[in-house]
Design a protein around this motif. Sequence first.
Motif, short mmCIF file in Angstrom:
data_model
loop_
_atom_site.label_atom_id
_atom_site.label_comp_id
_atom_site.label_asym_id
_atom_site.label_seq_id
_atom_site.Cartn_x
_atom_site.Cartn_y
_atom_site.Cartn_z
N TYR A 81 0.86 -1.17 0.07
CA TYR A 81 0.01 -0.19 -0.04
C TYR A 81 0.92 1.29 0.00
CZ TYR A 81 -2.96 3.38 1.91
OH TYR A 81 -3.68 4.86 2.05
N THR A 119 -1.43 6.88 -6.64
CA THR A 119 -2.76 7.31 -6.82
C THR A 119 -3.22 8.65 -6.28
OG1 THR A 119 -3.22 6.82 -4.68
CG2 THR A 119 -3.45 4.87 -5.80
N PRO A 143 -10.74 4.71 -8.76
CA PRO A 143 -10.42 3.21 -8.93
C PRO A 143 -9.11 2.80 -8.41
CG PRO A 143 -11.67 4.08 -10.96
CD PRO A 143 -11.19 5.50 -10.14
N ALA A 144 -7.91 3.65 -8.66
CA ALA A 144 -6.76 3.47 -8.47
C ALA A 144 -6.69 3.29 -6.80
CB ALA A 144 -5.88 4.63 -8.96
N GLN A 193 -9.30 3.08 -4.76
CA GLN A 193 -10.04 1.94 -4.31
C GLN A 193 -9.37 0.66 -4.19
OE1 GLN A 193 -12.93 2.29 -2.31
NE2 GLN A 193 -12.22 4.22 -2.14
N ASP A 194 -8.56 0.61 -5.30
CA ASP A 194 -7.78 -0.69 -5.69
C ASP A 194 -6.89 -1.26 -4.51
OD1 ASP A 194 -7.38 -3.28 -7.31
OD2 ASP A 194 -5.57 -2.03 -8.00
N ILE A 195 -6.32 -0.19 -3.91
CA ILE A 195 -5.18 -0.61 -2.80
C ILE A 195 -5.63 -0.22 -1.37
CG2 ILE A 195 -3.33 0.19 -4.35
CD1 ILE A 195 -2.72 2.82 -2.56
#
Length: 117
Positions: free
Chosen positions: A22, A29, A73-74, A76-78
């Motif tokens: 992360y 991000t 999305p970037a 939220q993905d991590i």
Amino acid sequence: MTAYALAHLRPQAKPHEEVYEYMERIQATLDPFGGLFVVHGAPVEVREGEWPGALVIIRFPSIEQAREWYDSPAYQDILRLRADHIPGDLVLVDGVGPDHDSAAMAARMRAMDANGA
């Protein structure tokens, strides 16, 4: 107006491997939204109350960009890479401008109280 993402995190003794991932990925991000770390886990000197954990402050050019970053999305993905392993709270908040006057703010608040607002 500048806005901030503030996170009060309560990390475990040894970070999980996903937390490292992360941390390695978060800056990418932030970049599209002008996000910059202002505070990132530095020791907190508690003068009043209690503060268990760490503080992270990220500055954005505006509250809209802060929201867009968080909802992207970037990010939220991590997000789960941290949230699954470190409990905490995150808030987005507008900052104040260089002409902010706390005495004038108090006067406005008094006037509202006097009018029953």
